[in-house]
Design a protein around this motif. Sequence first.
Motif, PDB file in Angstrom:
ATOM      1  N   LEU A  37       0.826  -1.208   0.000  1.00  9.26           N
ATOM      2  CA  LEU A  37       0.000   0.000   0.000  1.00  9.26           C
ATOM      3  C   LEU A  37       0.862   1.260   0.000  1.00  9.26           C
ATOM      4  O   LEU A  37       0.535   2.245  -0.659  1.00  9.26           O
ATOM      5  N   GLY A  38       1.981   1.205   0.732  1.00  7.88           N
ATOM      6  CA  GLY A  38       2.903   2.336   0.727  1.00  7.88           C
ATOM      7  C   GLY A  38       3.465   2.608  -0.655  1.00  7.88           C
ATOM      8  O   GLY A  38       3.470   3.754  -1.131  1.00  7.88           O
ATOM      9  N   GLN A  39       3.921   1.566  -1.309  1.00  8.91           N
ATOM     10  CA  GLN A  39       4.491   1.707  -2.652  1.00  8.91           C
ATOM     11  C   GLN A  39       3.443   2.166  -3.659  1.00  8.91           C
ATOM     12  O   GLN A  39       3.744   2.926  -4.580  1.00  8.91           O
ATOM     13  N   HIS A  40       2.210   1.708  -3.463  1.00 16.79           N
ATOM     14  CA  HIS A  40       1.139   2.063  -4.405  1.00 16.79           C
ATOM     15  C   HIS A  40       0.708   3.523  -4.241  1.00 16.79           C
ATOM     16  O   HIS A  40       0.534   4.242  -5.240  1.00 16.79           O
ATOM     17  N   PHE A  41       0.531   3.961  -2.985  1.00 15.31           N
ATOM     18  CA  PHE A  41      -0.095   5.263  -2.766  1.00 15.31           C
ATOM     19  C   PHE A  41       0.881   6.429  -2.610  1.00 15.31           C
ATOM     20  O   PHE A  41       0.452   7.584  -2.721  1.00 15.31           O
ATOM     21  N   ALA A  42       2.155   6.176  -2.370  1.00 17.18           N
ATOM     22  CA  ALA A  42       3.097   7.305  -2.276  1.00 17.18           C
ATOM     23  C   ALA A  42       3.102   8.128  -3.575  1.00 17.18           C
ATOM     24  O   ALA A  42       3.001   9.365  -3.518  1.00 17.18           O
ATOM     25  N   PRO A  43       3.185   7.491  -4.764  1.00 14.41           N
ATOM     26  CA  PRO A  43       3.125   8.294  -5.997  1.00 14.41           C
ATOM     27  C   PRO A  43       1.768   8.970  -6.197  1.00 14.41           C
ATOM     28  O   PRO A  43       1.706  10.117  -6.651  1.00 14.41           O
ATOM     29  N   THR A  44       0.684   8.273  -5.850  1.00 10.66           N
ATOM     30  CA  THR A  44      -0.659   8.849  -5.993  1.00 10.66           C
ATOM     31  C   THR A  44      -0.807  10.096  -5.135  1.00 10.66           C
ATOM     32  O   THR A  44      -1.273  11.147  -5.604  1.00 10.66           O
ATOM     33  N   LEU A  45      -0.403   9.987  -3.870  1.00  9.26           N
ATOM     34  CA  LEU A  45      -0.510  11.131  -2.967  1.00  9.26           C
ATOM     35  C   LEU A  45       0.439  12.259  -3.372  1.00  9.26           C
ATOM     36  O   LEU A  45       0.099  13.439  -3.237  1.00  9.26           O
ATOM     37  N   SER A  46       1.616  11.906  -3.851  1.00 11.00           N
ATOM     38  CA  SER A  46       2.553  12.929  -4.330  1.00 11.00           C
ATOM     39  C   SER A  46       1.913  13.734  -5.458  1.00 11.00           C
ATOM     40  O   SER A  46       2.029  14.960  -5.521  1.00 11.00           O
ATOM     41  N   ASN A  47       1.214  13.023  -6.325  1.00 14.27           N
ATOM     42  CA  ASN A  47       0.579  13.655  -7.481  1.00 14.27           C
ATOM     43  C   ASN A  47      -0.554  14.591  -7.053  1.00 14.27           C
ATOM     44  O   ASN A  47      -0.617  15.741  -7.487  1.00 14.27           O
ATOM     45  N   ILE A  48      -1.444  14.100  -6.170  1.00 12.61           N
ATOM     46  CA  ILE A  48      -2.600  14.931  -5.820  1.00 12.61           C
ATOM     47  C   ILE A  48      -2.251  16.018  -4.802  1.00 12.61           C
ATOM     48  O   ILE A  48      -2.907  17.063  -4.760  1.00 12.61           O
ATOM     49  N   ALA A  49      -1.224  15.781  -3.982  1.00  5.13           N
ATOM     50  CA  ALA A  49      -0.834  16.779  -2.979  1.00  5.13           C
ATOM     51  C   ALA A  49       0.105  17.838  -3.549  1.00  5.13           C
ATOM     52  O   ALA A  49       0.279  18.902  -2.952  1.00  5.13           O
ATOM     53  N   GLY A  50       0.731  17.521  -4.672  1.00  2.00           N
ATOM     54  CA  GLY A  50       1.627  18.482  -5.290  1.00  2.00           C
ATOM     55  C   GLY A  50       2.985  18.581  -4.627  1.00  2.00           C
ATOM     56  O   GLY A  50       3.723  19.545  -4.824  1.00  2.00           O
TER      57      GLY A  50
END
Length: 206
Positions: A37-50
């Motif tokens: 879950l960490g590997q999956h969502f770190a890029p997603t959150l980086s993208n939406i959080a800017g």
Amino acid sequence: MSFQGFEKADFDVFEIDGLDERMEALKSQIRPKLEQLGQHFAPTLSNIAGEEMHYHVAKHARRTKNPPKDTWVAFASNPRGYKMLPHFQIGLWETHVFIWFAVIYEAPEKEAIGKKLEKDLHSIFARTPKNFYWSGDHMKPEATMHGELSNEDLLAMFQRLQTVKKAEILCGLNIPREEAIKLSGDEMLSKIEFVFKETLPLYRIA
């Protein structure tokens, strides 16, 4: 290997007696999923959080006696830690999966964050989904559904964050274990992403 979702055995870990025994089961049964879950969502959150977001899987390293009653992976902008910052969490108690935006008691900017949240109280109250939960203590599994709160209840939580040293604020979704084990990996990922996007305005305010 792709994330396969949570199963009964994940929640059963918290029924194991003894620190060493439970930690061993936690490491073998749940931690690999939290890593995924960490590997999956770190890029997603980086993208939406800017901004770049880093994941931190709970190690429970300070425990010498009591076995952990919950475990999690947290996401924050600091690669060295998350507790001092507004952050996101995915984790498990024996009873449910939690997906949170969180400001916990170690955050030095708690008072300022509480003031910002109070200033935006009415829009936060209006846009938070009714089936989301609020909590003032990440150490306890209990939380209150947004649909059961009044504007004044939420205001009191934001003001408490400003004045009480141990006060915290968490907002997100709790998924009962019976529901969680029925969700496929993709369904769980979709729910988590939805919660992160819905609570992103809180992160931006903080």
